[in-house]
Structure formats: structure tokens, C-alpha cells
Design a protein around this motif. Structure first.
Motif, PDB file in Angstrom:
ATOM      1  N   ASP A  70       1.107  -0.916   0.132  1.00 14.55           N
ATOM      2  CA  ASP A  70       0.307   0.066  -0.148  1.00 14.55           C
ATOM      3  C   ASP A  70       0.995   1.198  -0.306  1.00 14.55           C
ATOM      4  O   ASP A  70      -0.163   2.404   0.374  1.00 14.55           O
ATOM      5  CB  ASP A  70      -0.785  -0.546   1.183  1.00 14.55           C
ATOM      6  CG  ASP A  70      -1.976  -1.149   1.217  1.00 14.55           C
ATOM      7  OD1 ASP A  70      -2.149  -1.705   0.571  1.00 14.55           O
ATOM      8  OD2 ASP A  70      -1.716  -1.951   1.893  1.00 14.55           O
ATOM      9  N   HIS A 346      -3.993  -7.985   3.768  1.00 16.71           N
ATOM     10  CA  HIS A 346      -5.243  -7.598   3.317  1.00 16.71           C
ATOM     11  C   HIS A 346      -6.147  -8.038   4.220  1.00 16.71           C
ATOM     12  O   HIS A 346      -7.459  -7.833   4.314  1.00 16.71           O
ATOM     13  CB  HIS A 346      -5.074  -7.334   2.089  1.00 16.71           C
ATOM     14  CG  HIS A 346      -4.021  -6.460   1.953  1.00 16.71           C
ATOM     15  ND1 HIS A 346      -3.758  -6.208   0.609  1.00 16.71           N
ATOM     16  CD2 HIS A 346      -3.864  -5.226   2.258  1.00 16.71           C
ATOM     17  CE1 HIS A 346      -2.399  -5.526  -0.173  1.00 16.71           C
ATOM     18  NE2 HIS A 346      -2.516  -4.748   1.374  1.00 16.71           N
ATOM     19  N   ARG A 350      -9.429  -7.003   6.634  1.00 17.66           N
ATOM     20  CA  ARG A 350     -10.679  -5.896   6.070  1.00 17.66           C
ATOM     21  C   ARG A 350     -12.015  -5.973   6.695  1.00 17.66           C
ATOM     22  O   ARG A 350     -12.020  -7.466   8.268  1.00 17.66           O
ATOM     23  CB  ARG A 350     -10.829  -6.968   4.333  1.00 17.66           C
ATOM     24  CG  ARG A 350     -11.564  -6.421   3.342  1.00 17.66           C
ATOM     25  CD  ARG A 350     -11.665  -6.595   1.784  1.00 17.66           C
ATOM     26  NE  ARG A 350     -11.116  -6.039   1.039  1.00 17.66           N
ATOM     27  CZ  ARG A 350     -10.433  -4.430   1.066  1.00 17.66           C
ATOM     28  NH1 ARG A 350     -11.257  -3.772   1.325  1.00 17.66           N
ATOM     29  NH2 ARG A 350      -9.019  -4.717   0.246  1.00 17.66           N
TER      30      ARG A 350
END
Length: 352
Positions: A70, A346, A350
Motif C-alpha cells: 500500500d 489485506h 478487511r
């Protein structure tokens, strides 16, 4: 400058809610990637790679494309400033960095030039600008520098050290000389990071790799004081938004409260710091970054996933967590394991 399409990292640095926990890796562009090794061979040597904005751009983007992190971090080295101070930096095979002309006296300190980031270090802001263009606003770009104390350890010791005996002798016997060196380095690092911000860096990290070898009083006197000066001197604004400043002291767990008081936005945690304890000690003053043990990436992907889940649980659900390792990626980690690590962060974090 346009906000990146994926701004989860920047939002987490500002302790804003994010749909998942953003992740990047210290030393994410490096020897564990075969594509990096090919470019390194093309460059001829490590510093030639650092000094080529074109090649630095290529290797900076490699983990963004391969791992799906990211944030990108500028490919460079913390020792670019000592190299620009004419101390004879070279990287010896099997030895790491070597400083041919160590700084050992007041006369040595007085002779040091403060490098101009628009001249001797021009290749670094040029690389930042080139990387920003190549990223095309996909993810943010992090700039960085070594802390004055960490740079001083290499410059005084003449390279890596196991005991830090030479610089600690200087600290105890001739503290005024060491402070003069740290003063110069703080000015140089501040100018250097400001140049990176002006060229487009959207966050900056100060790597205090060797702060943890100091006693608590010595850490505050010789390391934290100078990082505070840098934080105070940064023109950390782009497009009306503050550029997050990250402090990372390896072994700095005992001083997180003092570090949070500097005005930095994010504190990096090494793998020996308990995240839940860090949360309690800093409250909501700063975001936290870290802190998986880098050697977990040697394990099978299913074990990596379990350790990621455990670390996420330790940090808790509140905003303000950037997932990272507790130090850099080791050079013999299988790239597929780094990919599994990012995917696990990830997936497991979430929230939407």
C-alpha cells in the motif's frame, strides 16, 4: 499533488478509519527479489544503483507491482549523507558499509561539509520525482533518512560495529565533539528530507537503527534530541495536507512515550515490542507501525497467516495501524512468502 488512488497508508498514518490495515515492508525492494538482483548487476555496484534515478525508480516499483503493498518507499540508502560528506564510503563484500575516513576528532567534525540536496545529493530528489511520475498516483511514496545518531555511529566507527566502543567512548569522554557532529547531521538530514518532500515524497521515515544500543539517558541526549530537531524543522506539507513523519528506533520500545511527544505522526515498533502495551503507553497520540518478526517470512504461508492474525489482534481494531515487519526483509526470504504476507494482511484485516 493529487491524493493517491490507494490512500489507506496515509489515512492510517493520520489515525483515520480504513477499510483494511495497510501494509508495506522495510527493505521491500532488495536482494530477496530476483528482479532487483538483475538491476543491481546491471548497475555494477550498490551506490551506482542508488545514484541512478532511472534504476532507483525501477527497483522502487518492483515490490509495488509484485507484492501489492500500500506504499512505495524510495530506493536509496541511509548512508548517502555521509557519502556526500566525503568520508570515503564503500560497500565491501561480506563486510557491509566501510567508511575509509572515520570522524574521530573535533577537527574532523569541523572539516565536514553539509551536503546540498540540490547539488551533491541531487540524484535523490530527482529519483523521488521520477518515482512519483512512474507510480501515477497508485500508492503513496515514502522518503527516508537515517537518524543523526545512526549516521554518526557509522561515521565514527568506520562501518558496522558489535560494541559501538569508539562512538560510546566519544560520547562519554568528549560529548561536546559528538554533539557538534550530531548538530551538523541534524541540519543535513532536515535539508535532505525537506528536499524529498518538495520533490513529491508523501511521507518520510527516520531510521534510528542503532538508538537501541544506548542507555535511556544517552538515548534522550544523543538520539531523540536530534530527531526532535528534525521533526521541528520539516516543512511537512503537500497540497495543504501534512506529510506524515514516522520515527523508527530499533530497540526503542522503552522510550515510546518520549518518541510520541516529538510531534511525529507514526512510531515504528520492532518485533520485541508488545503492540498492546505500546497502544496503552502512547494512547491516541500517534499511529503505530509494525511489527511482525522478519524471520516469520521464512515459515510456510499458513504459519505466516497465523502470525499476521495474531499481530492484528494484538494491535486491536482501532484506527492508526500500518502493518510492517519489525525490521527489514532478510535477503534470503522467498519472494512468495512476502507475497503471502501482504495478502494475509489485506484479507484478515478487511472491515468492509
Amino acid at each position: 499533488m493529487t491524493r493517491p488512488e490507494n490512500d489507506t497508508f496515509l489515512r492510517a498514518c493520520r489515525r483515520e478509519p480504513t477499510p483494511y490495515t495497510p501494509v508495506w515492508l522495510m527493505r521491500q525492494a532488495g536482494r530477496y527479489l530476483p528482479e532487483y538482483r538483475r538491476v543491481r548487476e546491471q548497475a555494477g555496484d550498490f551506490m551506482s544503483l542508488c545514484r541512478s534515478p532511472e534504476l532507483a525508480t525501477e527497483v522502487t516499483l518492483q515490490p509495488v507491482d509484485r507484492l501489492g503493498v500500500d506504499a512505495a518507499i524510495l530506493f536509496s540508502d541511509i548512508l548517502t549523507i555521509p557519502a556526500a560528506m566525503d568520508r570515503g564510503l564503500r560497500f565491501a563484500p561480506g563486510e557491509g558499509p566501510v567508511i575509509d575516513y572515520p570522524v574521530r576528532s573535533a577537527a574532523d567534525v569541523d572539516a565536514l561539509p553539509i551536503p546540498d540536496p540540490g547539488e551533491e545529493l541531487r540524484y535523490v530528489p530527482d529519483a523521488v520525482a521520477a518515482i512519483r511520475k512512474a507510480l501515477n498516483n497508485r500508492v503513496p511514496l515514502i522518503g527516508f533518512a537515517g537518524s543523526p545518531w545512526t549516521l554518526a555511529t557509522y561515521m565514527v566507527e568506520g562501518g558496522s560495529s558489535k560494541t559501538y566502543g569508539t562512538i560510546k567512548r566519544l560520547a562519554y569522554d568528549e560529548p561536546a565533539v559528538l554533539h557538534r557532529l550530531l548538530d551538523k547531521l541534524a541540519v543535513a538530514v532536515t535539508d535532505y528530507l525537506n528536499a524529498q518532500i518538495e520533490a513529491g515524497a508523501q511521507a518520510v521515515q527516520i531510521f534510528d537503527t542503532w538508538g537501541g544500543v544506548l542507555t535511556p539517558p544517552a538515548y534522550r541526549e544523543f538520539s531523540l534530541t536530534y530527531m526532535q530537531r528534525i521533526v521541528n524543522g520539516l516543512r511537512a506539507v503537500n497540497d495543504g495536507e501534512r506529510v506524515p513523519v514516522i520515527l523508527f528506533t530499533k530497540g526503542g520500545g522503552p522510550w515510546l512515550g518520549d518518541m510520541a511527544a516529538t510531534g511525529a505522526d507514526v512510531l515504528g515498533l520492532d518485533w520485541q515490542t508488545d503492540p498492546a502495551d505500546a497502544r496503552r503507553r502512547v494512547g491516541g497520540r500517534v499511529a503505530l507501525q509494525g511489527n511482525l518478526d522478519p524471520t516469520v517470512l521464512y515459515a510456510r504461508p499458513e504459519r505466516i497467516e497465523r502470525e499476521v492474525a495474531r499481530t492484528l489482534d494484538a494491535f486491536g481494531p482501532q484506527p492508526g495501524h500500518v502493518f510492517n515487519l519489525g525490521h527489514g526483509v532478510n535477503p534470503d526470504v522467498p519472494p512468495e512468502h512476502a507475497e503471502a504476507f501482504v495478502a494475509a494482511v489485506h484479507q484478515l484485516s478487511r472491515r468492509d
